[in-house]
Write an enzyme that holds these catalytic residues in place. Structure first.
Site, PDB file in Angstrom:
ATOM      1  N   LYS A   1      83.873  10.293  35.182  1.00  0.00           N
ATOM      2  CA  LYS A   1      84.069  11.685  35.699  1.00  0.00           C
ATOM      3  C   LYS A   1      82.565  12.070  36.106  1.00  0.00           C
ATOM      4  O   LYS A   1      82.086  12.289  37.431  1.00  0.00           O
ATOM      5  CB  LYS A   1      84.731  12.759  35.023  1.00  0.00           C
ATOM      6  CG  LYS A   1      86.160  12.540  35.373  1.00  0.00           C
ATOM      7  CD  LYS A   1      86.997  13.767  34.217  1.00  0.00           C
ATOM      8  CE  LYS A   1      88.216  13.141  34.215  1.00  0.00           C
ATOM      9  NZ  LYS A   1      89.129  14.038  33.456  1.00  0.00           N
TER      10      LYS A   1
ATOM     11  N   GLN B   1      89.394  18.653  29.464  1.00  0.00           N
ATOM     12  CA  GLN B   1      89.920  17.375  29.279  1.00  0.00           C
ATOM     13  C   GLN B   1      91.096  17.576  28.563  1.00  0.00           C
ATOM     14  O   GLN B   1      91.025  18.183  27.318  1.00  0.00           O
ATOM     15  CB  GLN B   1      89.007  16.168  28.723  1.00  0.00           C
ATOM     16  CG  GLN B   1      89.574  14.890  28.406  1.00  0.00           C
ATOM     17  CD  GLN B   1      89.869  14.219  29.814  1.00  0.00           C
ATOM     18  OE1 GLN B   1      89.356  14.613  31.152  1.00  0.00           O
ATOM     19  NE2 GLN B   1      90.827  13.264  29.958  1.00  0.00           N
TER      20      GLN B   1
ATOM     21  N   ASP C   1      91.644  21.072  38.440  1.00  0.00           N
ATOM     22  CA  ASP C   1      92.913  20.270  38.030  1.00  0.00           C
ATOM     23  C   ASP C   1      94.331  20.884  38.475  1.00  0.00           C
ATOM     24  O   ASP C   1      95.296  20.076  38.482  1.00  0.00           O
ATOM     25  CB  ASP C   1      93.019  20.393  36.447  1.00  0.00           C
ATOM     26  CG  ASP C   1      92.552  19.178  35.652  1.00  0.00           C
ATOM     27  OD1 ASP C   1      92.562  18.214  36.196  1.00  0.00           O
ATOM     28  OD2 ASP C   1      91.964  19.234  34.634  1.00  0.00           O
TER      29      ASP C   1
HETATM   30  N1  GUN Z   1      94.008  13.880  30.821  1.00  0.00           N
HETATM   31  C1  GUN Z   1      94.484  12.823  31.300  1.00  0.00           C
HETATM   32  N2  GUN Z   1      94.493  12.969  32.471  1.00  0.00           N
HETATM   33  C2  GUN Z   1      93.878  14.168  32.778  1.00  0.00           C
HETATM   34  C3  GUN Z   1      93.479  14.813  33.970  1.00  0.00           C
HETATM   35  O1  GUN Z   1      93.934  14.668  35.071  1.00  0.00           O
HETATM   36  N3  GUN Z   1      92.896  16.341  33.706  1.00  0.00           N
HETATM   37  C4  GUN Z   1      92.645  16.864  32.643  1.00  0.00           C
HETATM   38  N4  GUN Z   1      92.212  17.931  32.421  1.00  0.00           N
HETATM   39  N5  GUN Z   1      92.846  16.091  31.592  1.00  0.00           N
HETATM   40  C5  GUN Z   1      93.561  14.804  31.360  1.00  0.00           C
END
Ligand code: GUN
Length: 298
Positions: free
Chosen positions: A54, A98, A121
């Site tokens: 990311k 996350q 998100d």
């Molecule tokens: N963990 C796995 N996929 C995601 C996601 O799309 N967002 C977040 N915040 N955590 C994750």
């Protein structure tokens, strides 16, 4: 194999290119870069890989990446204090915490602490509510990426029968809301659904998001249907190999003999998620600065 492959990797690359152009326009207007903060708690190896990726893709798109790492022993209050600081920081347009979080933290409480207008998100109840009633907000990245792929392939989805397998807050439920908004007739199936193969056989669009390797079989698929496979499952290693193969929730070989189009695993939905995250962060930046994004630009 009769199905056309839906190339999520290529679509994600072109979405990232569009984001990068708009990020440059944003920077020239706002005199700062759009900023995305990612918070990682603990040392889950898969989460570390995602967070690094990311960060790299954020910078590659011409946006500012702020990474915050807390130890797995950090308290919930420390995390909430960090979120509060990021909520106040005008250089931070989007905040992503996350998941999963360590067991001693309450995920819902942590998500609720994020300013909904920075919740890229789309996990905050305010954004879930906005999606449900059709107000602008943030939509979770994976289901939004799936709808982009579907519309790219099919054009209008109006009137199509869609079956979503899985009812999670992150994929299944928002996916169903998005498909309703596209005027599909939507069925949400899950572990207690009776006659799942028959339910899936009705679908023009199948979205599989259950997390069970190759569960959806080829003879469940209506000929010509479009199949979106959200699953990423690792099979047990073959003798002599140290890692098993990655497969989706759909039996790819069986389904691709019947479907009209299908996303592969890997290279289908997976690459879309981070590209849509960058898109959401850029939208957040334009909104936070009161700038207008060209209609349907991304
Ligand atoms: N963990 C796995 N996929 C995601 C996601 O799309 N967002 C977040 N915040 N955590 C994750």
């Amino acid at each position: 194999m009769t199905a056309e492959l839906i190339d999520g990797k290529a679509f994600a690359a072109s979405l990232r290119d569009k984001v990068a152009i708009l990020a440059a326009t944003f920077e020239s207007k706002a005199m700062r870069k759009a900023g995305l903060a990612v918070v990682l708690v603990g040392d889950d190896p898969a989460s570390h890989v995602y967070v690094r990726s990311k960060g790299q893709q954020t910078v590659a798109a011409g946006m500012a990446s702020f990474e915050h790492r807390l130890s797995h022993t950090a308290s919930e209050d420390e995390l909430l204090a960090l979120i509060d600081k990021l909520n106040q920081d005008r250089f931070v347009d989007g905040i992503l915490v996350q998941l999963p979080l360590p067991d001693h933290m309450d995920e819902q409480k942590v998500i609720a602490a994020i300013n909904p207008d920075k919740d890229v998100d789309g996990f905050h109840v305010i954004n879930a509510g906005r999606l449900a009633v059709g107000l602008p907000g943030f939509v979770p990245c994976t289901p939004l990426g799936c709808v982009m792929l579907l519309k790219d392939r099919l054009g209008s989805l109006a009137g199509l029968d869609a079956v979503v397998i899985g009812r999670s807050n992150i994929v299944g439920k928002p996916m169903a809301q998005l498909l309703i908004a596209e005027s599909c007739t939507v069925t949400v199936a899950h572990s207690r659904t009776k006659n799942l193969p028959d339910v899936v056989r009705r679908a023009d669009i199948v979205v599989a998001a259950v997390g069970r390797a190759e569960m959806v079989k080829g003879d469940w698929i209506k000929p010509g249907a479009t199949v979106i496979d959200v699953g990423i499952n690792r099979l047990p290693p073959e003798p002599g190999a140290d890692k098993g193969r990655l497969v989706g929730d759909v039996d790819f070989t069986g389904a691709s003999a019947v479907a009209g189009a299908i996303t592969p695993v890997p290279g289908g939905v997976g690459p879309m998620t981070i590209a849509v995250l960058l898109r959401n962060a850029l939208v957040a930046a334009y909104r936070n600065e009161g700038l207008k994004l060209p209609a349907d630009a991304i």
